[in-house]
Design an enzyme around this catalytic site. Structure first.
Site, short mmCIF file in Angstrom:
data_model
loop_
_atom_site.label_atom_id
_atom_site.label_comp_id
_atom_site.label_asym_id
_atom_site.label_seq_id
_atom_site.Cartn_x
_atom_site.Cartn_y
_atom_site.Cartn_z
N HIS A 1 0.77 -1.04 -0.15
CA HIS A 1 -0.11 -0.31 0.03
C HIS A 1 0.72 1.34 0.46
CE1 HIS A 1 -3.57 -3.29 1.46
NE2 HIS A 1 -2.39 -3.05 2.20
N SER B 1 15.40 20.58 -16.49
CA SER B 1 14.21 21.67 -16.62
C SER B 1 14.37 23.35 -17.53
CB SER B 1 13.34 21.57 -15.77
OG SER B 1 12.44 23.34 -15.62
N LYS C 1 16.64 21.06 -11.62
CA LYS C 1 15.51 20.17 -11.50
C LYS C 1 16.74 18.85 -12.49
CE LYS C 1 11.63 18.93 -11.56
NZ LYS C 1 10.08 19.08 -11.75
N GLU D 1 10.34 7.59 -17.53
CA GLU D 1 8.79 8.49 -17.41
C GLU D 1 7.56 8.39 -19.03
OE1 GLU D 1 8.67 11.85 -15.67
OE2 GLU D 1 10.53 12.39 -16.28
#
Ligand code: ARG
Length: 465
Positions: free
Chosen positions: A160, A281, A287, A294
């Site tokens: 979980h 970024s 970043k 992804e």
């Protein structure tokens, strides 16, 4: 620019509408079947010779012509685009006739594009499946290397997405190793069902010529011949199965990506991804984004989509071949391209990542991941598990109120909850002991995991020989 003549012009008087032609043509994508279609044509040519349809001279001329076409395609970059064609089959026939004249017009005797296209598709897939399987294996190898590089690294295991019990990093790696082993088994099975020859089924009813289908199968390396001509020309189960097997590979890759994306976040800081597979970024200078992972996660949807597309194409088809079946190719081609690049990307990410062992150890020792251990400790002292579970629950509540981990509690405080708790409890609650206890097959005890690692390495090595 000349155009390849349609293979079916005889009964037509009007010209094909240009927009329709564009809609109908598949040469822009089915040219990928060029090499295998020529291969199958060579085998068909031999079969026609043995059936007495072609003289030796004719069959030699056709085969030489086909070989020449292969060579031309190899060195002439514009070879395909110079002759606009309906599909790869029309293209090859047109090139052959250009090259050797009328003899080339005999090659299509006793076959149809319906059995031809699925034969070529199967030949193409056979190789691609082997290729995919090889790259899955590469990912497995990379997982083993990542596990061995940081063999003692621990991770908090989750259920979980809540901290549950400590595990070894290598155990996590081996979990994905297992998934990919099943994937390769599935790919092998699909390969076996792909490896059946449909050629000789002709348009739908079978061929009228004495073509020795078993000999053609042998020549092309097929394990057997299809048993029913109707089924053979309209069956695309193998395409669905392939995309299905690839969908599961993508599920596994996507889950792996999701884990690593989380682990690489500032919230977790469990792993460091290499700059080589991250981007920055344009706006925020700090970043470092896990784009490779992804993209893998994102591309899974595309492969699942192809499976639904294929199933939907097939579901209402009347017997036997229908042009709808031309839709099979782009779905499968894109699936194959997507899965290959995703697997390669995953291998690069795994090769270059680093586990921050201090951070993960700290995380594995905070958040009461050893609470189950305490319950098991009480079970050893003959407390029924349910009672032990309840007692430990209360101790955890108390520890939370004290802002302490279980191992940091005073013995006397613990004994307030259970008289059975003694000094040896601290050893039982240690990370080392918690891990070592999971010592059955499949558990995360280091002894077991190292054994499993050896087993995994051996199984890969065995295949190499
Ligand atoms: N381009 C077609 C396909 O991919 C080849 C088969 C065409 N057959 C036909 N009867 N029109 O399915």
């Amino acid at each position: 620019m000349t155009e390849a003549k349609n293979l079916w012009g005889g009964r037509f008087t009007e010209k094909t509408d240009e927009t329709f032609a564009e809609f109908n043509n598949s040469f822009s994508f089915d040219r990928r079947l060029f090499f295998v279609d020529v291969q199958a044509s060579i085998a068909h040519c031999d079969a026609l010779f043995h059936a007495g349809v072609l003289t030796r001279l004719e069959s030699e001329r056709i085969k030489n012509g086909l070989q020449t076409i292969l060579k031309r395609a190899d060195y002439d970059k514009n070879y395909f685009d110079e002759l606009p064609s309906e599909d790869v089959h029309s293209f090859i026939e047109a090139r052959l006739v250009q090259l050797i004249g009328d003899a080339g017009r005999k090659l299509h005797t006793g076959r149809s594009r319906n059995d031809q296209v699925t034969t070529a598709f199967r030949l193409w897939l056979r190789e691609e499946i082997e290729e995919i399987s090889k790259i899955v294996r590469l990912v497995q190898k990379t997982l083993i290397e990542a596990a061995e590089k940081q063999r003692d690294a621990v991770l908090p295991g989750y259920t979980h997405l809540q901290r549950a019990q400590p595990i070894l990093w290598a155990h996590w790696c081996l979990a994905y190793f297992e998934m990919f082993s099943r994937d390769r088994e599935r790919l092998d099975e699909v390969w076996r069902r792909v490896n059946v020859l449909p050629l000789g089924s002709a348009a739908l009813a079978g061929t009228s010529y004495e073509i020795d289908r078993e000999e053609v199968a042998r020549q092309l390396g097929f394990e057997g011949v299809s048993a029913n001509s109707l089924d053979a020309v309209s069956d695309r189960d193998f395409a669905v199965e392939l995309v299905g097997a690839c969908s599961l590979v993508m599920v596994h890759l996507s889950r792996l990506s999701e884990d690593l994306i989380l682990y690489a976040s500032s919230e977790f800081q469990f792993i460091e991804l290499s700059d080589a597979v991250s981007t920055g970024s344009s706006l925020m200078p700090q970043k470092k984004n896990p784009d490779a992972l992804e993209l893998i996660r994102g591309k899974a949807g595309r492969v699942f989509g192809h499976q639904i597309a294929l199933l939907t194409t097939l579901k209402g088809l009347p017997m036997a071949y229908n042009k709808d079946l031309q839709e099979d190719k782009e779905a499968v081609f894109d699936t194959v391209d997507t899965i290959k690049i995703c697997l390669q990307a995953a291998a690069i990410v795994l090769k270059n990542l680093h586990v921050n062992e201090e951070k993960t150890r700290e995380a594995a020792t905070k958040g009461y991941l050893n609470a189950t251990e305490l319950a098991d400790y009480l079970v050893q002292k003959d407390v029924p598990f349910r009672t032990a579970h309840d007692t430990v629950g209360k101790i955890v509540m108390f520890a939370i109120s004290q802002d302490k981990e279980l191992n940091d509690l005073d013995l006397s405080d613990m004994r307030n909850f259970s008289e059975q708790i003694e000094k040896d409890v601290f050893e039982a609650l240690s990370l080392e002991q918690t891990l070592a206890n999971k010592n059955q097959i499949g558990g995360t005890a280091p002894e077991r995991v190292f054994e499993a690692l050896d087993g995994a390495k051996e199984s890969l090595a065995r295949e190499e020989n």
